[in-house]
Design a protein around this motif. Structure first.
Motif, mmCIF file in Angstrom:
data_model
loop_
_atom_site.group_PDB
_atom_site.id
_atom_site.type_symbol
_atom_site.label_atom_id
_atom_site.label_comp_id
_atom_site.label_asym_id
_atom_site.label_seq_id
_atom_site.Cartn_x
_atom_site.Cartn_y
_atom_site.Cartn_z
ATOM 1 N N PHE A 72 0.827 -1.202 0.000
ATOM 2 C CA PHE A 72 0.000 0.000 0.000
ATOM 3 C C PHE A 72 0.866 1.258 0.000
ATOM 4 O O PHE A 72 0.608 2.194 -0.765
ATOM 5 N N MET A 73 1.873 1.294 0.844
ATOM 6 C CA MET A 73 2.687 2.495 0.963
ATOM 7 C C MET A 73 3.487 2.777 -0.303
ATOM 8 O O MET A 73 3.727 3.925 -0.659
ATOM 9 N N ARG A 74 3.915 1.720 -1.005
ATOM 10 C CA ARG A 74 4.721 1.922 -2.206
ATOM 11 C C ARG A 74 3.887 2.250 -3.440
ATOM 12 O O ARG A 74 4.347 2.983 -4.320
ATOM 13 N N LEU A 75 2.662 1.712 -3.507
ATOM 14 C CA LEU A 75 1.942 1.765 -4.776
ATOM 15 C C LEU A 75 0.679 2.610 -4.790
ATOM 16 O O LEU A 75 0.269 3.069 -5.864
ATOM 17 N N LEU A 76 0.041 2.855 -3.657
ATOM 18 C CA LEU A 76 -1.209 3.595 -3.711
ATOM 19 C C LEU A 76 -1.010 5.041 -4.144
ATOM 20 O O LEU A 76 -1.945 5.687 -4.615
ATOM 21 N N GLY A 77 0.211 5.552 -4.034
ATOM 22 C CA GLY A 77 0.471 6.897 -4.525
ATOM 23 C C GLY A 77 0.211 7.040 -6.015
ATOM 24 O O GLY A 77 -0.114 8.133 -6.506
ATOM 25 N N PHE A 78 0.322 5.928 -6.748
ATOM 26 C CA PHE A 78 0.044 5.983 -8.174
ATOM 27 C C PHE A 78 -1.439 6.234 -8.435
ATOM 28 O O PHE A 78 -1.800 6.704 -9.525
ATOM 29 N N MET A 79 -2.293 5.945 -7.473
ATOM 30 C CA MET A 79 -3.707 6.295 -7.611
ATOM 31 C C MET A 79 -3.855 7.813 -7.706
ATOM 32 O O MET A 79 -4.671 8.328 -8.479
ATOM 33 N N ALA A 80 -3.065 8.531 -6.913
ATOM 34 C CA ALA A 80 -3.126 9.998 -6.950
ATOM 35 C C ALA A 80 -2.698 10.523 -8.311
ATOM 36 O O ALA A 80 -3.328 11.432 -8.877
ATOM 37 N N ILE A 81 -1.625 9.964 -8.854
ATOM 38 C CA ILE A 81 -1.162 10.380 -10.175
ATOM 39 C C ILE A 81 -2.236 10.097 -11.223
ATOM 40 O O ILE A 81 -2.559 10.952 -12.064
ATOM 41 N N SER A 82 -2.813 8.903 -11.168
ATOM 42 C CA SER A 82 -3.840 8.520 -12.136
ATOM 43 C C SER A 82 -5.055 9.433 -12.051
ATOM 44 O O SER A 82 -5.588 9.874 -13.082
ATOM 45 N N ARG A 83 -5.508 9.706 -10.847
ATOM 46 C CA ARG A 83 -6.695 10.545 -10.690
ATOM 47 C C ARG A 83 -6.485 11.927 -11.302
ATOM 48 O O ARG A 83 -7.344 12.448 -12.021
ATOM 49 N N VAL A 84 -5.336 12.512 -11.011
ATOM 50 C CA VAL A 84 -5.079 13.873 -11.492
ATOM 51 C C VAL A 84 -4.920 13.896 -13.004
ATOM 52 O O VAL A 84 -5.501 14.753 -13.696
ATOM 53 N N LEU A 85 -4.138 12.988 -13.549
ATOM 54 C CA LEU A 85 -3.934 12.989 -14.995
ATOM 55 C C LEU A 85 -5.230 12.685 -15.731
ATOM 56 O O LEU A 85 -5.487 13.240 -16.807
ATOM 57 N N ARG A 86 -6.056 11.819 -15.174
ATOM 58 C CA ARG A 86 -7.358 11.534 -15.778
ATOM 59 C C ARG A 86 -8.214 12.801 -15.813
ATOM 60 O O ARG A 86 -8.882 13.082 -16.811
ATOM 61 N N ARG A 87 -8.167 13.586 -14.741
ATOM 62 C CA ARG A 87 -8.940 14.835 -14.705
ATOM 63 C C ARG A 87 -8.448 15.823 -15.747
ATOM 64 O O ARG A 87 -9.199 16.676 -16.209
ATOM 65 N N HIS A 88 -7.167 15.708 -16.111
ATOM 66 C CA HIS A 88 -6.586 16.613 -17.112
ATOM 67 C C HIS A 88 -6.661 16.037 -18.523
ATOM 68 O O HIS A 88 -6.009 16.558 -19.441
ATOM 69 N N GLY A 89 -7.451 14.986 -18.696
ATOM 70 C CA GLY A 89 -7.722 14.480 -20.028
ATOM 71 C C GLY A 89 -6.700 13.533 -20.605
ATOM 72 O O GLY A 89 -6.751 13.220 -21.798
ATOM 73 N N VAL A 90 -5.765 13.061 -19.800
ATOM 74 C CA VAL A 90 -4.769 12.098 -20.282
ATOM 75 C C VAL A 90 -5.428 10.716 -20.314
ATOM 76 O O VAL A 90 -6.132 10.330 -19.375
ATOM 77 N N SER A 91 -5.217 9.979 -21.402
ATOM 78 C CA SER A 91 -5.860 8.678 -21.550
ATOM 79 C C SER A 91 -5.313 7.675 -20.540
ATOM 80 O O SER A 91 -4.171 7.786 -20.081
ATOM 81 N N LEU A 92 -6.127 6.674 -20.227
ATOM 82 C CA LEU A 92 -5.707 5.649 -19.274
ATOM 83 C C LEU A 92 -4.475 4.903 -19.771
ATOM 84 O O LEU A 92 -3.587 4.554 -18.980
ATOM 85 N N ALA A 93 -4.396 4.643 -21.077
ATOM 86 C CA ALA A 93 -3.241 3.930 -21.629
ATOM 87 C C ALA A 93 -1.961 4.739 -21.451
ATOM 88 O O ALA A 93 -0.913 4.197 -21.072
ATOM 89 N N VAL A 94 -2.038 6.028 -21.705
ATOM 90 C CA VAL A 94 -0.862 6.894 -21.542
ATOM 91 C C VAL A 94 -0.485 7.000 -20.071
ATOM 92 O O VAL A 94 0.705 6.966 -19.712
ATOM 93 N N ILE A 95 -1.491 7.117 -19.209
ATOM 94 C CA ILE A 95 -1.211 7.156 -17.767
ATOM 95 C C ILE A 95 -0.458 5.896 -17.353
ATOM 96 O O ILE A 95 0.518 5.962 -16.600
ATOM 97 N N GLY A 96 -0.901 4.743 -17.854
ATOM 98 C CA GLY A 96 -0.225 3.489 -17.525
ATOM 99 C C GLY A 96 1.220 3.488 -17.974
ATOM 100 O O GLY A 96 2.110 3.047 -17.237
ATOM 101 N N ASP A 97 1.473 3.989 -19.190
ATOM 102 C CA ASP A 97 2.849 4.055 -19.699
ATOM 103 C C ASP A 97 3.708 4.970 -18.834
ATOM 104 O O ASP A 97 4.860 4.636 -18.504
ATOM 105 N N ILE A 98 3.164 6.122 -18.485
ATOM 106 C CA ILE A 98 3.912 7.075 -17.657
ATOM 107 C C ILE A 98 4.253 6.449 -16.309
ATOM 108 O O ILE A 98 5.390 6.547 -15.827
#
Length: 226
Positions: A72-98
Motif C-alpha cells: 500500500f505504501m509503495r503503490l497507492l500513490g500511483f492512484m493519486a497520479i492517475s486521478r489527477v492525470l485523468r482529470r486533465h484528459g490524459v488517456s488511461l493507456a498513456v497514464i499506464g505508460d507514464i
C-alpha cells in the motif's frame, strides 16, 4: 467528513511524500508530451494534494506485522497520479505508460547489487517460509480491506519456484470504494518491473481486476539475475 491518516502511515508520511516527489520529477519529460508545459507545476502540486487524500483513504491492514502494508505504501500513490492525470484528459493507456516507466526508473536508481540482494532474499527459503505464514494469517481476514492469499508450491513439471494466489486484493477493494476501478489495471501493471529489477521473473496470466477468480503470481529467477 474529512478523513484522518492512520498513525502508522503518518509515521511514514515524509518518506512516502519524498518518493512521490521523486516520481513526479522522473515523470516530468513524459508529462510534458501530454500536458501544457505551463500546467506542469500546477499538476505536480495537484498530485501531491491528491496524495494527501489517498493517505487518508489508505486502509490499515496490520502495519509492520503485515507485508501488505508495504505494498500500500509503495503503490497507492500511483492512484493519486492517475486521478489527477485523468482529470486533465490524459488517456488511461498513456497514464499506464507514464507510471510504469516512472516506477521502473525510480526502482533502477537503487544500486544493482542492492536490488539483486533484495531479489535473493525474496526467493530465499526463509522468505518462502515467511510467506506461507503470512498467507495462513491472511485467511483469518482480520482486516476487511486486506489481501487474502494462498502460498502455491510447484507441482511436477512446473518451472516456477513458488507462487501466490491472491483471492482478495486490497487494491481492488480500495478502487471499488473510491471510484478508481478504471485506473486499477495501471496499478497491476507495475508488478512486472517491480520484480524484474530485482532479478525475478513474474508470470501472471490473470487478475482479480480483470474479472478472474484470483491473481496467479508465479515466481522464478531471471537467468542474469538472482
Amino acid at each position: 467528513m474529512a478523513e484522518t491518516i492512520h498513525p502508522f502511515y503518518e509515521a511514514h508520511r515524509s518518506a512516502m511524500e519524498a518518493a512521490m516527489r521523486h516520481r513526479l520529477d522522473l515523470a516530468e519529460a513524459m508529462l510534458r508530451e501530454h500536458v501544457h508545459p505551463s500546467s506542469l507545476d500546477g499538476i505536480k502540486q495537484e498530485v501531491m494534494d491528491e496524495f494527501d487524500i489517498v493517505l487518508a483513504q489508505m486502509p490499515y491492514v496490520g502495519g509492520a506485522d503485515s507485508r501488505m502494508s508495504d505494498f500500500f505504501m509503495r503503490l497507492l500513490g500511483f492512484m493519486a497520479i492517475s486521478r489527477v492525470l485523468r482529470r486533465h484528459g490524459v488517456s488511461l493507456a498513456v497514464i499506464g505508460d507514464i507510471e510504469r516507466d516512472t516506477y521502473k526508473a525510480q526502482l533502477l536508481t537503487a544500486p544493482e547489487a542492492e536490488r539483486l540482494a533484495s531479489g535473493r532474499q525474496f526467493m530465499s527459503a526463509e522468505n518462502q517460509a515467511f510467506l506461507r505464514e503470512q498467507a495462513e494469517k491472511s485467511l483469518q481476514e482480520q482486516f476487511p480491506d486486506d489481501f487474502v492469499y494462498d502460498f502455491v508450491e510447484p507441482g511436477p513439471g512446473d518451472t516456477f519456484e513458488f507462487g501466490i494466489n491472491y483471492k482478495a486484493c486490497g487494491f481492488c477493494k480500495f478502487a471499488a470504494r473510491h471510484g478508481d476501478k478504471d485506473i486499477l489495471p495501471n496499478i497491476c501493471g507495475l508488478d512486472f518491473d517491480a520484480y524484474a529489477t530485482r532479478g525475478i521473473h513474474l508470470e501472471r496470466t490473470q487478475t482479480l481486476a480483470g474479472g478472474a477468480s484470483h491473481c496467479d503470481f508465479r515466481f522464478s529467477r531471471l537467468q542474469s539475475g538472482v
